[in-house]
Design a protein around this motif. Structure first.
Motif, mmCIF file in Angstrom:
data_model
loop_
_atom_site.group_PDB
_atom_site.id
_atom_site.type_symbol
_atom_site.label_atom_id
_atom_site.label_comp_id
_atom_site.label_asym_id
_atom_site.label_seq_id
_atom_site.Cartn_x
_atom_site.Cartn_y
_atom_site.Cartn_z
ATOM 1 N N GLN A 38 68.860 73.841 69.957
ATOM 2 C CA GLN A 38 67.898 72.804 70.308
ATOM 3 C C GLN A 38 66.492 73.108 69.784
ATOM 4 O O GLN A 38 65.546 72.385 70.080
ATOM 5 C CB GLN A 38 67.800 72.645 71.839
ATOM 6 C CG GLN A 38 69.105 72.475 72.542
ATOM 7 C CD GLN A 38 69.747 73.822 72.910
ATOM 8 O OE1 GLN A 38 69.327 74.884 72.479
ATOM 9 N NE2 GLN A 38 70.796 73.753 73.703
ATOM 10 N N ARG A 59 63.137 73.207 67.914
ATOM 11 C CA ARG A 59 62.456 72.132 67.203
ATOM 12 C C ARG A 59 61.075 72.611 66.757
ATOM 13 O O ARG A 59 60.372 73.281 67.518
ATOM 14 C CB ARG A 59 62.321 70.930 68.132
ATOM 15 C CG ARG A 59 61.757 69.706 67.454
ATOM 16 C CD ARG A 59 61.635 68.538 68.409
ATOM 17 N NE ARG A 59 60.393 68.714 69.158
ATOM 18 C CZ ARG A 59 60.248 68.470 70.453
ATOM 19 N NH1 ARG A 59 61.256 68.051 71.163
ATOM 20 N NH2 ARG A 59 59.093 68.640 71.046
ATOM 21 N N LEU A 60 60.711 72.269 65.565
ATOM 22 C CA LEU A 60 59.378 72.585 65.052
ATOM 23 C C LEU A 60 58.406 71.535 65.564
ATOM 24 O O LEU A 60 58.558 70.356 65.282
ATOM 25 C CB LEU A 60 59.385 72.594 63.515
ATOM 26 C CG LEU A 60 58.052 72.851 62.830
ATOM 27 C CD1 LEU A 60 57.576 74.275 63.109
ATOM 28 C CD2 LEU A 60 58.174 72.619 61.332
ATOM 29 N N ASP A 61 57.412 71.961 66.338
ATOM 30 C CA ASP A 61 56.415 71.031 66.873
ATOM 31 C C ASP A 61 55.217 70.899 65.937
ATOM 32 O O ASP A 61 54.616 69.844 65.843
ATOM 33 C CB ASP A 61 55.919 71.503 68.243
ATOM 34 C CG ASP A 61 56.999 71.395 69.305
ATOM 35 O OD1 ASP A 61 57.887 70.523 69.173
ATOM 36 O OD2 ASP A 61 56.957 72.180 70.263
ATOM 37 N N GLU A 62 54.867 71.992 65.309
ATOM 38 C CA GLU A 62 53.700 71.985 64.430
ATOM 39 C C GLU A 62 53.942 72.978 63.298
ATOM 40 O O GLU A 62 54.143 74.162 63.533
ATOM 41 C CB GLU A 62 52.457 72.386 65.222
ATOM 42 C CG GLU A 62 51.182 72.353 64.440
ATOM 43 C CD GLU A 62 49.987 72.784 65.283
ATOM 44 O OE1 GLU A 62 49.042 73.325 64.685
ATOM 45 O OE2 GLU A 62 50.011 72.594 66.514
ATOM 46 N N ARG A 80 54.172 76.461 65.902
ATOM 47 C CA ARG A 80 54.559 76.076 67.259
ATOM 48 C C ARG A 80 55.968 75.466 67.247
ATOM 49 O O ARG A 80 56.244 74.554 66.490
ATOM 50 C CB ARG A 80 53.566 75.105 67.824
ATOM 51 C CG ARG A 80 52.167 75.688 67.820
ATOM 52 C CD ARG A 80 51.294 75.087 68.882
ATOM 53 N NE ARG A 80 49.947 75.607 68.797
ATOM 54 C CZ ARG A 80 49.553 76.757 69.320
ATOM 55 N NH1 ARG A 80 50.401 77.495 69.985
ATOM 56 N NH2 ARG A 80 48.311 77.161 69.206
ATOM 57 N N ILE A 81 56.821 76.025 68.130
ATOM 58 C CA ILE A 81 58.192 75.546 68.270
ATOM 59 C C ILE A 81 58.483 75.295 69.744
ATOM 60 O O ILE A 81 57.751 75.756 70.611
ATOM 61 C CB ILE A 81 59.216 76.544 67.699
ATOM 62 C CG1 ILE A 81 59.101 77.893 68.425
ATOM 63 C CG2 ILE A 81 59.042 76.713 66.203
ATOM 64 C CD1 ILE A 81 60.188 78.870 68.092
ATOM 65 N N SER A 82 59.536 74.549 70.019
ATOM 66 C CA SER A 82 59.962 74.337 71.406
ATOM 67 C C SER A 82 61.471 74.124 71.417
ATOM 68 O O SER A 82 62.085 73.878 70.377
ATOM 69 C CB SER A 82 59.233 73.137 72.019
ATOM 70 O OG SER A 82 59.558 71.966 71.311
ATOM 71 N N TRP A 83 62.054 74.217 72.594
ATOM 72 C CA TRP A 83 63.469 73.934 72.768
ATOM 73 C C TRP A 83 63.722 73.616 74.239
ATOM 74 O O TRP A 83 62.927 73.960 75.102
ATOM 75 C CB TRP A 83 64.344 75.072 72.287
ATOM 76 C CG TRP A 83 64.297 76.307 73.125
ATOM 77 C CD1 TRP A 83 65.080 76.594 74.204
ATOM 78 C CD2 TRP A 83 63.424 77.419 72.945
ATOM 79 N NE1 TRP A 83 64.742 77.822 74.713
ATOM 80 C CE2 TRP A 83 63.724 78.353 73.950
ATOM 81 C CE3 TRP A 83 62.417 77.721 72.049
ATOM 82 C CZ2 TRP A 83 63.060 79.554 74.082
ATOM 83 C CZ3 TRP A 83 61.748 78.927 72.161
ATOM 84 C CH2 TRP A 83 62.071 79.817 73.162
ATOM 85 N N ARG A 84 64.832 72.952 74.469
ATOM 86 C CA ARG A 84 65.248 72.658 75.838
ATOM 87 C C ARG A 84 66.511 73.436 76.119
ATOM 88 O O ARG A 84 67.491 73.305 75.407
ATOM 89 C CB ARG A 84 65.516 71.171 75.994
ATOM 90 C CG ARG A 84 64.254 70.364 75.839
ATOM 91 C CD ARG A 84 64.470 68.947 76.211
ATOM 92 N NE ARG A 84 63.218 68.245 75.975
ATOM 93 C CZ ARG A 84 63.081 66.965 76.096
ATOM 94 N NH1 ARG A 84 64.106 66.232 76.447
ATOM 95 N NH2 ARG A 84 61.929 66.401 75.887
#
Length: 116
Positions: free
Chosen positions: A89, A91-94, A111-115
């Motif tokens: 999951q 994801r590249l945010d920035e 900056r990355i994120s995931w759920r």
């Protein structure tokens, strides 16, 4: 390396202008990687990009080709595959910014994120 300094061996035409022999030239690999004639959407970071050349200009060419290119490529491919398998999951945010100067550059914060 973000650029290479070379000296022309002979007169050469580039973009309609002639660079004379023995002319100092700075070649930007960062600009080459964003050439809109070579890449579709050159300013977009896309890990699935299919229009990358087999030999990237950042690693030089000919006698000046980086001997560590194959190792760098394998390390990047394997680490990204392991990361994607472990956190699908992700994801590249920035996309990261680039800092430095024409000789040596580095990536800034990405900056990355995931759920879970």
């Amino acid at each position: 390396m973000a650029s290479f300094i070379r000296v022309t061996a002979e007169d050469i035409e580039v973009g309609g202008a002639v660079l004379p022999a023995r002319q100092l030239v700075i070649l930007s690999t960062m600009s080459a990687a964003r050439d809109e004639e070579a890449y579709e959407r050159p300013d977009v970071f896309d890990i699935r990009r299919t229009d990358q050349p087999r030999l990237l200009p950042a690693f030089g060419a000919g006698a000046h080709r980086c001997i560590g290119e194959a190792l760098a490529r394998i390390e990047l491919e394997e680490s990204l595959a392991a990361l994607a398998a472990r956190i699908p999951q992700l994801r590249l945010d920035e996309a990261p910014g680039i800092k430095g100067h024409s000789g040596i550059r580095r990536l800034d914060t990405m900056r990355i994120s995931w759920r879970p």
